[in-house]
Design an enzyme around this catalytic site. Sequence first.
Site, PDB file in Angstrom:
ATOM      1  N   LEU A 498       0.832  -1.207   0.000  1.00 53.61           N
ATOM      2  CA  LEU A 498       0.000   0.000   0.000  1.00 53.61           C
ATOM      3  C   LEU A 498       0.860   1.248   0.000  1.00 53.61           C
ATOM      4  O   LEU A 498       0.461   2.294  -0.487  1.00 53.61           O
ATOM      5  CB  LEU A 498      -0.890   0.031   1.248  1.00 53.61           C
ATOM      6  N   GLY A 499       2.016   1.143   0.587  1.00 57.17           N
ATOM      7  CA  GLY A 499       2.862   2.328   0.643  1.00 57.17           C
ATOM      8  C   GLY A 499       4.046   2.076   1.547  1.00 57.17           C
ATOM      9  O   GLY A 499       4.251   0.985   2.060  1.00 57.17           O
ATOM     10  N   ASP A 617       5.518  12.899  13.037  1.00 56.75           N
ATOM     11  CA  ASP A 617       5.472  12.816  11.579  1.00 56.75           C
ATOM     12  C   ASP A 617       4.039  12.963  11.077  1.00 56.75           C
ATOM     13  O   ASP A 617       3.546  12.136  10.316  1.00 56.75           O
ATOM     14  CB  ASP A 617       6.103  11.502  11.097  1.00 56.75           C
TER      15      ASP A 617
END
Length: 796
Positions: A498-499, A617
């Site tokens: 997915l990433g 983040d």
Amino acid sequence: MLLLLSIFCLTHNIASSVTDTLTTTIFIKDGETIISSGGSFELGFFSTSKSTNRYVGIWYKKISIQTVVWVANREVPLLNTYGVLEVIKPGLLVLRNDTKNIIWTSNSSMPVQNPVAQLLDTGNLVVKDANGTFLWQSFDYPTDTFLPGMKLGRNFVTGLEVYISAWKSYEDPAPGEYTYHCDPTGYPQNFVKKGAVLQFRTGPWNGLGFSGAPGLRKNPIFSYEVVFNAKEVYYSYKLLGSTITRFTLSPNGVGQRWTWDNQTRSWIIYLSAPNDNCDSYGLCGAYGSCDTGNSEICGCLDKFSPKDPDKWANRDWSNGCIRKVPLDCQNGDGFLKYSGFKLPDTHNSSYSKNMSLEECRRVCLNTCSCTAYSSLDISNGGSGCLLWYGDLIDMKVISGAGQDIYIRMASSELGSDGKKRVLIMSLSLSLGMLLLGFSLILVLRRRKKAFPKLRKDGIPGDILDEVHIDHKKDLELPIFELSIIIEATNNFSINNKLGQGGFGPVYKGVLREGQEVAVKRLSENSMQGLDEFKTEVICIAKLQHRNLVKLLGCCIEGIEKILIYEYMPNKSLDFFIFDRSRSGLLDWPKRLHIIQGIARGILYLHQDSRLRIIHRDLKASNILLDADMNPKISDFGTAKSFGGNETEANTCRIVGTRGYMSPEYAGEGLFSVKSDVFSFGVLVLEILSGKRNTVFFYQGHNLNLLGHAWNLYKDGRELELVDSRIVNSWHSLELLRSIHVGLLCVQQCPEDRPDVSSVVFMLGNEVLLPEAKQPGFFMERTIVNAEMSITLLEAR
Ligand SMILES: *[C@@H]1O[C@H](CO)[C@@H](O)[C@H](O)[C@H]1NC(C)=O
Ligand SMILES: *[C@@H]1O[C@H](CO)[C@@H](O)[C@H](O)[C@H]1NC(C)=O
Ligand SMILES: *[C@@H]1O[C@H](CO)[C@@H](O)[C@H](O)[C@H]1NC(C)=O
Ligand SMILES: *[C@@H]1O[C@H](CO)[C@@H](O)[C@H](O)[C@H]1NC(C)=O
Ligand SMILES: *[C@@H]1O[C@H](CO)[C@@H](O)[C@H](O)[C@H]1NC(C)=O
Ligand SMILES: *[C@@H]1O[C@H](CO)[C@@H](O)[C@H](O)[C@H]1NC(C)=O
């Protein structure tokens, strides 16, 4: 018999119709309640969620989540549903069990003719004579909740002390270890105590609020007061609007201010205390100064040095500091002004309400045991006099909202200070010079970073232990076998990817039962030990909030460390807002909903748990969207967790994403809740504009999105920033407010940025916002510099 029965039926009927009063003939049984006349509170029988024990308590009537604010029989639960609450002569409210034994009673020494018990609309249950003579009130015996109108403190006439006493656990309302007091000794200040041991001190009352709790100041919603005279000393607060608010002391000793959010139908925590490591009572010892802004949070006040340098070097600060030059009262001492502090413990102090500061100084000077003085009341520019005797303990640096204190000094120590002041003044003569100095300091600090010290948390051991034990107790996190994960993800097939998150790739997986999951495989070099990983996972598992992605389980086998999360069908925020066609799907109400959801998620991370999580983040690709476009923060697992008392730290390893990092974090590795606020501000402006901060390009100038937004704001043209696809939706006031809040969050100075609780509040309420100052990193060029410094830091 018949007569008795019919009386019983009669009274039964009266009680179950709406009334707010019990009398000797009107009582309630389990299942029945009385309701205060304005419909705000209800009194009846309840159970906690996991127990069948029955208690008599008071809760909010208008709120859908049952929120108990007072409990009668805290220590003696009813074991079945046959309890009866009634008023008896000569003037007692009693609770009987099914064998008619009295298991709890109110307390009163005075006999009256016609006793009644009435539930007032403030939540106060009052026992009195029908003619008005007062006998007893629940506000004098609070449990864990401090309601508006209660008087926390001591009545010197009756000898009664009213204090808050936490529940033993969320399931057990019996008195726990923690209590919250307004202590009149010396001069009023509030304490959280664990047993007899002081844990946290608010600092003395200064007319506006408590010296060490700048969040508890008069504001549009509350007014606070401390009344102290010969008869009584108490702390109390009033609601100015119609917001429903309460203050509670949690079973683990955290004071929390809650406000009911009628939109989302949930309680929001606006304030909690203790709030950072420096709130630990007396952490730095006598004449120590605690500063969460320093990597070594304890320091000595200027002109003082560690009493026991060896222990001090080992971070045992308990012995505190001593004067470099001893006092010499006979030959004349003087005073040195220290600014920006939470005033020290006033247990050994005295005060005068109408002495001037100059008179105060004279009195202190002429009393050899007087070690310091300050203004008593700063609400009107400073009046009154507060004098300390003996050592000064529990001082903390409060940037922006601290107070002045004048500390007794040997006269030989006074001269050099004068020189220093002149030096500072001449420096500030030229702004340019100051800026030059600032960048020099930055460079020097960065150099210093080249030799990192191993970071030791400033968390006192017992806090960590506590956290640890907590976890072991209720770890209910499923452990997945690696083979199952391999099967679900097709052996981590590239097609399932997915990433790539900050800490490793993320795969889509389908479990055998058909449940879709997201699988995050932490990279081997994530520098995290197994124990650390486990602790981290346990922490994350405990974090449950509708704006956080839910952790379903984990897998630790061999070198594999894997986290399994719920799967989010709508991908992430960046997938929508930065895409020309898809962004049309998000109108302004949806975007505002997303902004508010993110803020609540962060608020939960920062404040709601004893563990404080700083995400580090936050960015559009880390905000996932569920099927209903509700935002869910992800990747918080590998964020930094703290003991609930720590707010800021240094890091050797910078994680984060260009464009979202605050200047102090990118530049100095210094991160705090305020660095998350910065990232949040960037997100807000991105969501409003539909443009990425980093790749923003506007008519050739070299400003990034923040700089551009700030320029427009200064010119009063903010709406030009807004994505043309949402600007037509008649919400310009909300849009302006959101831009303003976004800009407040990205201000250069961390101290200027609001904390998330204020952000949540500002986004949802029409309050007057402060002027935004210049954002940090507003030029593309400054970002490049920051990147250089990151490489520099990582290279060592
Ligand atoms: C009722 O209370 C009395 C006194 O505390 C106790 O001895 C008795 O066992 C209780 N009855 C029930 C059914 O709990
Ligand atoms: C009841 O009041 C008396 C004095 O009025 C006091 O001594 C006693 O401790 C009180 N009991 C409780 C349970 O508060
Ligand atoms: C109410 O009645 C009590 C006795 O029951 C008496 O002591 C008191 O003075 C009366 N108060 C008023 C205001 O009448
Ligand atoms: C909350 O909202 C409902 C309508 O959604 C309204 O009826 C109620 O009065 C509100 N309550 C408060 C306390 O504002
Ligand atoms: C107050 O003074 C007493 C006696 O000198 C001392 O034992 C105590 O530690 C002092 N308390 C504080 C908070 O300074
Ligand atoms: C303090 O104020 C009161 C009333 O305002 C006044 O009576 C008293 O004299 C004052 N005391 C001093 C020391 O100024």
